[in-house]
Design a protein around this motif. Structure first.
Motif, PDB file in Angstrom:
ATOM      1  N   ARG A   7       0.799  -1.146  -0.163  1.00  0.00           N
ATOM      2  CA  ARG A   7      -0.175  -0.081   0.007  1.00  0.00           C
ATOM      3  C   ARG A   7       0.935   1.071   0.051  1.00  0.00           C
ATOM      4  O   ARG A   7       1.881   1.313   0.739  1.00  0.00           O
ATOM      5  CB  ARG A   7      -0.947  -0.060   1.276  1.00  0.00           C
ATOM      6  CG  ARG A   7      -1.858   1.120   1.199  1.00  0.00           C
ATOM      7  CD  ARG A   7      -2.746   0.932   2.469  1.00  0.00           C
ATOM      8  NE  ARG A   7      -1.702   0.954   3.676  1.00  0.00           N
ATOM      9  CZ  ARG A   7      -2.492   0.995   4.936  1.00  0.00           C
ATOM     10  NH1 ARG A   7      -3.668   0.635   5.295  1.00  0.00           N
ATOM     11  NH2 ARG A   7      -1.420   1.043   6.065  1.00  0.00           N
ATOM     12  N   ASN A   8       0.393   2.302  -0.740  1.00  0.00           N
ATOM     13  CA  ASN A   8       1.286   3.480  -0.798  1.00  0.00           C
ATOM     14  C   ASN A   8       2.674   3.132  -1.382  1.00  0.00           C
ATOM     15  O   ASN A   8       3.017   2.646  -2.511  1.00  0.00           O
ATOM     16  CB  ASN A   8       1.267   4.246   0.499  1.00  0.00           C
ATOM     17  CG  ASN A   8       1.872   5.503   0.253  1.00  0.00           C
ATOM     18  OD1 ASN A   8       1.131   6.529  -0.465  1.00  0.00           O
ATOM     19  ND2 ASN A   8       2.542   6.111   1.198  1.00  0.00           N
ATOM     20  N   ASN A  44      -6.035   9.355   6.818  1.00  0.00           N
ATOM     21  CA  ASN A  44      -5.208   8.565   6.377  1.00  0.00           C
ATOM     22  C   ASN A  44      -4.760   7.324   7.094  1.00  0.00           C
ATOM     23  O   ASN A  44      -4.843   7.232   8.428  1.00  0.00           O
ATOM     24  CB  ASN A  44      -3.825   9.170   6.084  1.00  0.00           C
ATOM     25  CG  ASN A  44      -4.092  10.300   4.950  1.00  0.00           C
ATOM     26  OD1 ASN A  44      -4.446  10.159   3.743  1.00  0.00           O
ATOM     27  ND2 ASN A  44      -3.813  11.526   5.390  1.00  0.00           N
ATOM     28  N   PRO A  45      -4.424   6.301   6.393  1.00  0.00           N
ATOM     29  CA  PRO A  45      -4.623   5.966   5.283  1.00  0.00           C
ATOM     30  C   PRO A  45      -6.142   6.144   4.636  1.00  0.00           C
ATOM     31  O   PRO A  45      -7.012   5.584   5.322  1.00  0.00           O
ATOM     32  CB  PRO A  45      -3.900   4.707   4.658  1.00  0.00           C
ATOM     33  CG  PRO A  45      -3.913   3.800   6.195  1.00  0.00           C
ATOM     34  CD  PRO A  45      -4.109   5.134   7.276  1.00  0.00           C
ATOM     35  N   ASP A  74       3.841   7.973   6.176  1.00  0.00           N
ATOM     36  CA  ASP A  74       3.547   7.136   5.374  1.00  0.00           C
ATOM     37  C   ASP A  74       4.713   6.409   4.715  1.00  0.00           C
ATOM     38  O   ASP A  74       4.480   5.432   3.845  1.00  0.00           O
ATOM     39  CB  ASP A  74       2.797   8.131   4.038  1.00  0.00           C
ATOM     40  CG  ASP A  74       3.800   9.021   3.586  1.00  0.00           C
ATOM     41  OD1 ASP A  74       4.539   9.620   4.450  1.00  0.00           O
ATOM     42  OD2 ASP A  74       3.710   9.416   2.293  1.00  0.00           O
ATOM     43  N   HIS A 219       2.570   4.571  -4.802  1.00  0.00           N
ATOM     44  CA  HIS A 219       2.224   5.724  -3.882  1.00  0.00           C
ATOM     45  C   HIS A 219       0.848   6.350  -4.673  1.00  0.00           C
ATOM     46  O   HIS A 219       0.843   7.571  -4.824  1.00  0.00           O
ATOM     47  CB  HIS A 219       3.123   6.636  -4.161  1.00  0.00           C
ATOM     48  CG  HIS A 219       3.713   7.430  -2.654  1.00  0.00           C
ATOM     49  ND1 HIS A 219       2.821   8.193  -1.965  1.00  0.00           N
ATOM     50  CD2 HIS A 219       5.036   7.631  -2.363  1.00  0.00           C
ATOM     51  CE1 HIS A 219       3.359   8.637  -0.692  1.00  0.00           C
ATOM     52  NE2 HIS A 219       4.797   8.268  -1.168  1.00  0.00           N
ATOM     53  N   ALA A 222      -3.750   5.843  -1.759  1.00  0.00           N
ATOM     54  CA  ALA A 222      -3.851   5.354  -0.477  1.00  0.00           C
ATOM     55  C   ALA A 222      -3.669   6.654   0.596  1.00  0.00           C
ATOM     56  O   ALA A 222      -3.983   6.381   1.826  1.00  0.00           O
ATOM     57  CB  ALA A 222      -2.576   4.427  -0.181  1.00  0.00           C
ATOM     58  N   ILE A 223      -3.150   8.016   0.135  1.00  0.00           N
ATOM     59  CA  ILE A 223      -2.921   8.949   1.057  1.00  0.00           C
ATOM     60  C   ILE A 223      -3.516  10.232   0.318  1.00  0.00           C
ATOM     61  O   ILE A 223      -3.625  10.372  -1.011  1.00  0.00           O
ATOM     62  CB  ILE A 223      -1.376   9.287   0.987  1.00  0.00           C
ATOM     63  CG1 ILE A 223      -0.765   8.038   1.740  1.00  0.00           C
ATOM     64  CG2 ILE A 223      -1.274  10.570   1.846  1.00  0.00           C
ATOM     65  CD1 ILE A 223      -1.137   7.902   3.416  1.00  0.00           C
ATOM     66  N   CYS A 226      -2.423  12.672  -2.620  1.00  0.00           N
ATOM     67  CA  CYS A 226      -1.785  12.082  -3.769  1.00  0.00           C
ATOM     68  C   CYS A 226      -3.132  11.981  -4.676  1.00  0.00           C
ATOM     69  O   CYS A 226      -3.849  11.076  -4.486  1.00  0.00           O
ATOM     70  CB  CYS A 226      -1.544  10.748  -3.523  1.00  0.00           C
ATOM     71  SG  CYS A 226       0.322  10.814  -2.603  1.00  0.00           S
TER      72      CYS A 226
END
Length: 258
Positions: A7-8, A44-45, A74, A219, A222-223, A226
């Motif tokens: 993830r991310n 987040n996430p 992160d 990336h 997930a955040i 972004c």
């Protein structure tokens, strides 16, 4: 070599008998604070860890950190620190991050402070590459960290770009070393003010044109700061004629790059 997108920025590298966890963020969905105040104020996430994460983590032998201070949860959050501390997994990092990680009770193995000379790493070699995690005022506030080039006999050469823009340093490095596999941050992250702090669509496409190898984008999705989506990046890659070399894995997906 296999790369599992967790993830991310969190991935697991399978390098021979080793399993290397990179930049772990292991929190449950919504456990971490927002990264924007005025727009997209989401905790987040944005998504849970994939179902495959628990089993994949059980195989981890080492951890590699690109950067982790100044609130960069992160890339290393509290849940990940607890997980690493409980298992005393060797954590490989820069000399800059080593004292901070030692204070967290982690089993730290700092690399030499030398961007030019490779260091021994899991039977092969690793070297650091400077990152630029934003420019101007935002850049002065950020923790820039490093990327890594990993070269192990019998495996493709691997460049983990870390959190960076496509700078002249990164361009020159890719043209000089032409890694067979590169993992790049593609989310186009930005705060309420200032410009991008990592690569977005245009930078990823430009990077892929520079590279002769396979490029893996992460990336994504997930955040909260972004905005780039997997579908949007895939559509742009098709239009640019680089879709065959730009891989965009889903969370939990394993790429076999042997």
């Amino acid at each position: 070599m296999k790369i599992q997108q967790i993830r991310n920025a969190t991935i697991i590298l399978e390098l021979g008998s080793y399993r290397v966890l990179v930049d772990p963020m292991l929190a449950r969905k919504g456990e971490l604070p927002p990264l924007r105040v005025f727009r997209a104020r989401q905790r987040n996430p944005l998504v849970e860890l994939p179902d495959a994460a628990a089993q994949a983590l059980e195989s981890v032998t080492h951890c590699l950190i690109t950067h982790c201070q100044k609130g960069h949860f992160d890339h290393l959050d509290r849940a990940a620190k607890r997980w690493l501390r409980a298992r005393q997994i060797p954590v490989i990092c820069t000399p800059h991050d080593a004292p901070y990680l030692v204070e967290q009770g982690l089993n730290v193995q700092a690399l030499p402070d030398d961007h030019q000379t490779p260091s021994p790493f899991l039977g092969g070699w690793i070297r650091t590459v400077r990152c630029t995690h934003g420019e101007g005022l935002i850049g002065r506030l950020m923790e820039h960290g490093v990327g890594y080039l990993i070269e192990i006999c019998g495996e493709p050469s691997l460049y983990l770009a870390g959190d960076t823009l496509l700078t002249p340093t990164v361009r020159d490095f890719v043209l000089q070393h032409q890694p067979q596999v590169s993992v790049v941050p593609a989310g186009g992250a930005r705060f309420d003010v200032g410009n991008h702090i990592i690569m977005g669509v245009d930078d990823v496409l430009a990077f892929t044109r520079l590279s002769l190898g396979t490029v893996v984008a992460n990336h994504l999705e997930a955040i909260s700061h972004c905005p780039v989506t997997r579908d949007g990046l895939a559509h742009a890659a098709t239009g640019a004629g680089v879709a065959q070399r730009l891989l965009i894995p889903l969370d939990g997906q394993v790429l076999d790059l042997s």
